[in-house]
Motif scaffolding. Structure first.
Motif, short mmCIF file in Angstrom:
data_model
loop_
_atom_site.label_atom_id
_atom_site.label_comp_id
_atom_site.label_asym_id
_atom_site.label_seq_id
_atom_site.Cartn_x
_atom_site.Cartn_y
_atom_site.Cartn_z
N ARG A 152 1.14 -5.16 8.80
CA ARG A 152 1.50 -4.02 8.26
C ARG A 152 2.01 -3.02 8.90
N ARG A 153 1.92 -3.17 10.51
CA ARG A 153 2.64 -2.29 11.50
C ARG A 153 3.79 -2.68 11.83
N LEU A 154 4.39 -3.79 11.03
CA LEU A 154 5.65 -4.32 11.32
C LEU A 154 6.62 -3.86 10.23
N VAL A 155 5.86 -3.76 9.01
CA VAL A 155 6.75 -3.73 7.71
C VAL A 155 6.10 -2.65 6.94
N PRO A 156 6.45 -0.97 7.90
CA PRO A 156 6.07 0.11 7.32
C PRO A 156 6.64 0.30 5.86
N ARG A 157 5.93 1.14 4.86
CA ARG A 157 6.59 1.55 3.61
C ARG A 157 7.47 2.83 4.04
N PRO A 158 8.57 2.84 3.03
CA PRO A 158 9.51 4.09 3.03
C PRO A 158 8.70 5.67 3.46
N GLU A 159 9.06 6.46 4.25
CA GLU A 159 8.21 7.65 4.54
C GLU A 159 8.47 8.70 3.14
N GLY A 160 9.23 8.54 2.61
CA GLY A 160 9.39 8.99 1.15
C GLY A 160 8.14 8.87 0.21
N PHE A 161 7.93 7.52 0.14
CA PHE A 161 6.90 7.06 -0.64
C PHE A 161 5.50 7.60 -0.11
N ARG B 131 13.01 -17.09 4.79
CA ARG B 131 13.94 -16.24 5.66
C ARG B 131 13.10 -14.74 5.89
N VAL B 132 12.65 -14.23 4.65
CA VAL B 132 12.01 -13.16 4.79
C VAL B 132 10.90 -13.19 6.20
N ILE B 133 10.06 -14.28 5.79
CA ILE B 133 9.03 -14.44 7.11
C ILE B 133 9.72 -14.59 8.23
N LYS B 134 10.59 -15.65 8.42
CA LYS B 134 11.12 -15.76 9.75
C LYS B 134 12.15 -14.70 10.33
N SER B 135 12.31 -13.74 9.60
CA SER B 135 13.14 -12.49 10.33
C SER B 135 12.10 -11.64 10.89
N LEU B 136 10.78 -11.92 10.68
CA LEU B 136 9.68 -10.87 11.63
C LEU B 136 9.72 -11.32 13.06
N PRO B 137 9.40 -10.39 13.99
CA PRO B 137 9.76 -10.57 15.25
C PRO B 137 8.96 -11.90 15.63
N GLU C 3 10.45 -3.11 0.81
CA GLU C 3 11.27 -3.48 -0.50
C GLU C 3 10.50 -3.23 -1.82
N LEU C 4 10.93 -2.48 -2.78
CA LEU C 4 10.44 -2.00 -4.01
C LEU C 4 9.84 -3.17 -4.74
N ALA C 5 8.32 -2.94 -4.97
CA ALA C 5 7.42 -3.71 -5.78
C ALA C 5 7.47 -5.30 -5.38
N ALA C 6 7.37 -5.26 -3.69
CA ALA C 6 7.54 -6.72 -3.33
C ALA C 6 6.51 -6.53 -2.17
N GLY C 7 6.22 -7.47 -1.49
CA GLY C 7 5.22 -7.62 -0.40
C GLY C 7 4.77 -8.88 0.01
N PHE C 8 4.06 -9.09 1.14
CA PHE C 8 3.33 -10.23 1.77
C PHE C 8 2.23 -10.82 0.85
N VAL C 9 1.83 -11.73 0.51
CA VAL C 9 0.60 -12.29 0.19
C VAL C 9 0.02 -13.24 1.19
N ILE C 10 -1.31 -12.86 1.52
CA ILE C 10 -2.09 -13.70 2.60
C ILE C 10 -3.01 -14.62 1.79
N THR C 11 -2.96 -15.63 1.58
CA THR C 11 -4.08 -16.39 0.84
C THR C 11 -4.96 -16.99 1.71
N CYS C 12 -6.05 -16.78 1.58
CA CYS C 12 -7.25 -17.35 2.67
C CYS C 12 -8.12 -18.48 2.26
N GLY C 13 -8.28 -19.24 2.94
CA GLY C 13 -9.21 -20.45 2.84
C GLY C 13 -10.63 -19.82 2.53
N GLY C 14 -11.50 -20.39 1.76
CA GLY C 14 -12.85 -20.05 1.46
C GLY C 14 -13.63 -19.57 2.55
N GLY C 15 -14.58 -18.45 2.35
CA GLY C 15 -15.41 -17.97 3.50
C GLY C 15 -14.88 -16.73 4.26
#
Length: 356
Positions: free
Chosen positions: A330-339, A204-210, A303-315
């Motif tokens: 990364r342009r769609l899910v910016p980190r908080p400005e305060g951080f 659901r997190v992924i499918k909520s992306l634009p 979200e604190l201490a969380a994020g996306f993992v992109i696992t790439c095939g070899g090469g």
């Protein structure tokens, strides 16, 4: 006081904690670097080849500043250091490198990864990372994990800034990660097949992306049997890539080591304390990417201490696809400005003591 003076002052504050040693020749080496060079730390592990380190160290855009603490015996939890964002024990084993970035000492860190020791600490501190197993960033040894899986460790790069991380990765891998060509096939966890601490569904997190983002890729869903059980998932992921079912696996993972510590040693014991300490696991692809011979990229979000993992095939081609996806993401899910203002790029003046 220039940036090097500031970073050295902060590094001295944390000497004996997240900093093991400071480069004694940093000021001399700085004279040969570009004015706005980036400072980096190296994990306190003799396993990381000097050949790989020197590719970055001898580059005019990067200056080696520190040796960073690693978790004792390469543990997935470093009980000697506190995560400055979550106030929990720091995720290992490339623990000190992440803390030194968040504290403003360095802009990136070189670490090593067996079963998530680059990816998971980066997620736990909302940093970008690249683990380069599939692109030849490997350590010449074989190890055995706490769940008795044999693997060859890899080398990875952690950074607060995506572009700096990508540049450092290209220098260390001696290749460019620029994707041009066919549409990218992306596999995501099916609904309710990767439930996270706090009750979120990775699907659901992924499918909520634009839709404009998701529609750029050929998406396929996969129902993972038991995503947080490493032996099961290693077999499953290796099969997916061997059958060429996808180019990338995109997952969302965490919060890492917040509601419990996703670590094996407590599970050796019996009793209710085990569940209380370990909680619901939050590492899936993070724990298996290296063991599957893949490269992987983390993209932190809001979200604190969380994020996306992109696992790439070899090469290199698959890694280039991963960087392409990560750059868009990364342009769609910016980190908080305060951080960003108070931690990730922080380099603050330190009051100099007059005491002699």
């Amino acid at each position: 006081m220039d940036q090097l003076d500031i970073s050295l002052s902060i590094a001295n504050e944390y000497l004996g904690s997240s900093v093991v040693r400071i480069n004694p020749n940093a000021r001399e080496e700085f004279k040969e670097k570009e004015k706005d060079c980036h400072f980096f730390g190296i994990k306190n592990s003799a396993d990381i080849s000097d050949v790989l380190i020197d590719r970055l160290r001898h580059h005019p855009s990067f200056l080696w500043l520190s040796i960073d603490k690693m978790a004792d015996r390469g543990s997935s939890i470093d009980s000697d250091i506190i995560n400055p964002l979550t106030y929990r024990f720091m995720t290992g084993s490339s623990s000190g490198g992440c803390v030194n970035i968040v504290k403003g000492i360095n802009e990136l860190a070189i670490g090593s990864d067996g079963g998530g020791s680059v990816i998971a600490p980066a997620l736990s501190t909302n940093l970008f990372s690249f683990m380069g197993k599939g692109c030849g960033l490997v350590i010449d040894k074989t190890s055995v994990s706490t769940d008795r899986l044999s693997y060859q460790p890899a080398v990875g790069i952690i950074a607060a800034d995506f572009d700096i991380m990508k540049t450092a990765s290209e220098i260390m891998c001696q290749m460019e990660f620029n994707h041009e060509g066919r549409p990218i096939r992306v596999m995501i966890p099916a609904a309710e097949s990767m439930m996270l601490p706090g009750g979120k569904d990775a699907y659901r997190v992924i499918k909520s992306l634009p839709n404009s983002f998701l529609e750029e890729y050929t998406l396929r869903e996969h129902s993972f049997k038991s995503p947080f059980d490493r032996p099961t998932t290693v077999t499953e992921v290796m099969g997916i890539f061997q059958r060429d079912e996808t180019d990338l696996i995109l997952s969302y993972e965490g919060p890492i080591d917040v509601f419990g510590y996703d670590s094996t040693p407590p599970k050796y014991f019996e009793g209710p304390a085990v569940e209380e300490v370990t909680g619901t696991p939050g590492k899936a692809m993070a724990k298996v990417a290296n063991m599957c011979g893949c490269s992987a990229i983390t993209v932190p979000g809001s979200e604190l201490a969380a994020g996306f993992v992109i696992t790439c095939g070899g090469g290199s081609q698959k890694a280039a696809m991963g960087f392409y996806l990560a750059d868009k993401l990364r342009r769609l899910v910016p980190r908080p400005e305060g951080f960003l203002n108070n931690f990730s790029k922080q380099r603050r003046p330190v009051r100099q003591s007059s005491y002699k």
